[in-house]
Design a protein around this motif. Structure first.
Motif, mmCIF file in Angstrom:
data_model
loop_
_atom_site.group_PDB
_atom_site.id
_atom_site.type_symbol
_atom_site.label_atom_id
_atom_site.label_comp_id
_atom_site.label_asym_id
_atom_site.label_seq_id
_atom_site.Cartn_x
_atom_site.Cartn_y
_atom_site.Cartn_z
ATOM 1 N N VAL A 244 0.846 -1.199 0.000
ATOM 2 C CA VAL A 244 0.000 0.000 0.000
ATOM 3 C C VAL A 244 0.879 1.246 0.000
ATOM 4 O O VAL A 244 0.653 2.188 -0.768
ATOM 5 N N ASP A 245 1.907 1.249 0.848
ATOM 6 C CA ASP A 245 2.813 2.393 0.909
ATOM 7 C C ASP A 245 3.547 2.591 -0.417
ATOM 8 O O ASP A 245 3.734 3.722 -0.871
ATOM 9 N N GLN A 246 3.979 1.495 -1.027
ATOM 10 C CA GLN A 246 4.674 1.600 -2.312
ATOM 11 C C GLN A 246 3.755 2.154 -3.390
ATOM 12 O O GLN A 246 4.176 2.979 -4.212
ATOM 13 N N MET A 247 2.513 1.715 -3.384
ATOM 14 C CA MET A 247 1.561 2.211 -4.388
ATOM 15 C C MET A 247 1.271 3.687 -4.186
ATOM 16 O O MET A 247 1.230 4.465 -5.146
ATOM 17 N N LEU A 248 1.114 4.105 -2.939
ATOM 18 C CA LEU A 248 0.859 5.521 -2.666
ATOM 19 C C LEU A 248 2.063 6.376 -3.063
ATOM 20 O O LEU A 248 1.894 7.474 -3.607
ATOM 21 N N ALA A 249 3.265 5.882 -2.796
ATOM 22 C CA ALA A 249 4.471 6.630 -3.182
ATOM 23 C C ALA A 249 4.547 6.774 -4.700
ATOM 24 O O ALA A 249 4.907 7.844 -5.225
ATOM 25 N N TYR A 250 4.194 5.723 -5.413
ATOM 26 C CA TYR A 250 4.232 5.765 -6.879
ATOM 27 C C TYR A 250 3.169 6.719 -7.424
ATOM 28 O O TYR A 250 3.435 7.499 -8.340
ATOM 29 N N ILE A 251 1.975 6.678 -6.833
ATOM 30 C CA ILE A 251 0.918 7.604 -7.255
ATOM 31 C C ILE A 251 1.345 9.045 -7.005
ATOM 32 O O ILE A 251 1.139 9.934 -7.833
ATOM 33 N N GLY A 252 1.952 9.286 -5.840
ATOM 34 C CA GLY A 252 2.417 10.634 -5.525
ATOM 35 C C GLY A 252 3.472 11.123 -6.497
ATOM 36 O O GLY A 252 3.541 12.311 -6.810
ATOM 37 N N GLN A 253 4.300 10.196 -6.982
ATOM 38 C CA GLN A 253 5.334 10.564 -7.945
ATOM 39 C C GLN A 253 4.729 10.883 -9.305
ATOM 40 O O GLN A 253 5.146 11.833 -9.978
ATOM 41 N N LYS A 254 3.735 10.109 -9.708
ATOM 42 C CA LYS A 254 3.116 10.290 -11.022
ATOM 43 C C LYS A 254 2.045 11.380 -11.032
ATOM 44 O O LYS A 254 1.815 12.030 -12.051
ATOM 45 N N HIS A 255 1.387 11.579 -9.897
ATOM 46 C CA HIS A 255 0.304 12.570 -9.807
ATOM 47 C C HIS A 255 0.513 13.397 -8.540
ATOM 48 O O HIS A 255 -0.183 13.201 -7.534
#
Length: 338
Positions: free
Chosen positions: A103-114
């Protein structure tokens, strides 16, 4: 061509060709995924069963059920992490994950892309804003030249670290996993293995008895016990696996540190050693300088170390403070605060 088209959530959708290409190329995180056009979310049984276009997404955040067990890493029971996607007029889709770190990895990736997409719940965002307002109202001392220089170094270092959220997240998660493994009782893994084997035997016996004698016996209850035991311990990540063993866990922590050292080698005089290079550490150091409790980066790091030492399982803190401590305290514990 998609064999199974994910179901649309929200008012807006994607045409079939765009959806097929986006889902195929999406970055996967456990049962969910992040594409260029949409988020792909799981049902209870099927991975990436639904999709929500980013044009409909209002915020994405983590929700945690049960206690994390603190940063001691002791005990067998873990938290249950969910990814929550809020879309359109406030509708929510909650997705269950086996591993919280995904979950943390997905949120970090979303934050990077958006980068403009909120990654906290409304309540958490309000708490953070209130805390920042309270800090802003505190009287601030006049900073010395040394303190101003330290503040600039910390601000520059923080900005540099924030360019690599995946590296800082992996450093934190790898050290959390290392700390939990080293502090957990080895007997738990053997107990889990024995109970799981008993569950498998009970499941096989129960199913065989049902086939042979029908449902008019105790066999269904034996089978149910077998199912419960297997799912319980597979979900708790207690059993040793290819990723859950001493060599794999320690190697992961070593790789995370090596990656951070490699990232910082082009940044001369970074404010902290690579082993403590995390945005939360630098943010806490920055606060100590601005509040006049430290004049240099080295002094600020010492203050942060002392603060973290005092925060143990007997100290109550706000949820936001707890999340910060959980993220960075294992970095210091694993290094014995050196």
């Amino acid at each position: 061509m998609m064999l199974f088209k994910p179901a649309q959530l929200g008012r807006e959708g994607l045409d079939r060709e765009t959806l097929a290409a986006d889902k195929k190329a999406c970055r996967r995180f456990g049962p969910c995924g992040v594409g260029e056009k949409a988020l792909y979310l799981n049902s209870f049984y099927i991975d990436r069963r639904y999709y929500v276009p980013f044009t409909s997404v209002q915020r994405v955040f983590k929700r945690v059920a049960m206690s994390k067990g603190g940063f001691s890493g002791k005990g067998m029971f873990a938290s249950m992490a969910y990814l929550v996607v809020e879309y359109d007029d406030g509708s929510e889709k909650q997705c269950n994950f086996k591993y919280e770190e995904q979950v943390d990895q997905m949120l970090a990736y979303i934050g990077q892309k958006h980068p403009g997409l909120p990654l906290m719940s409304r309540e958490a965002a309000e708490r953070v804003a209130a805390r920042e307002r309270e800090r802003a109202m505190r009287p601030r001392p006049q900073l010395t030249d040394a303190a101003q220089s330290a503040r600039r170094k910390l601000e520059d270092g923080l900005e540099y670290l924030q360019r690599a959220p995946q590296k800082t997240l992996e450093l934190s998660q790898a050290n959390q996993r290392k700390r939990a493994f080293l502090q957990s009782n080895p007997a738990y893994r053997w107990i889990a293995m024995v109970i799981t084997l008993m569950g498998i035997i009970a499941l096989v016996f129960g199913i065989g008895s049902i086939v042979r004698y029908g449902m008019d016996s105790f066999a269904p209850y034996v089978a149910l016990f077998g199912f419960a035991a297997i799912f319980m311990f597979s979900g708790l990540s207690v059993l040793p696996t290819a990723r859950n063993n001493k060599k794999a866990i320690l190697s992961r922590a070593d790789r995370a540190l090596a990656d951070m050292e490699d990232y910082l080698k082009d940044y001369p005089n970074f404010p902290t050693p690579a082993r403590y290079a995390h945005p939360i550490v630098l943010q806490r150091m920055l606060r100590t300088v601005e509040e006049g409790r430290a004049q240099t980066c080295a002094q600020a790091l010492d203050v942060v170390k002392e603060e973290l030492k005092t925060l143990n399982r007997d100290v109550q803190v706000e949820q936001d403070e707890y999340d910060e401590v959980v993220a960075v305290k294992p970095l210091f514990l694993n290094e014995n605060y050196r």
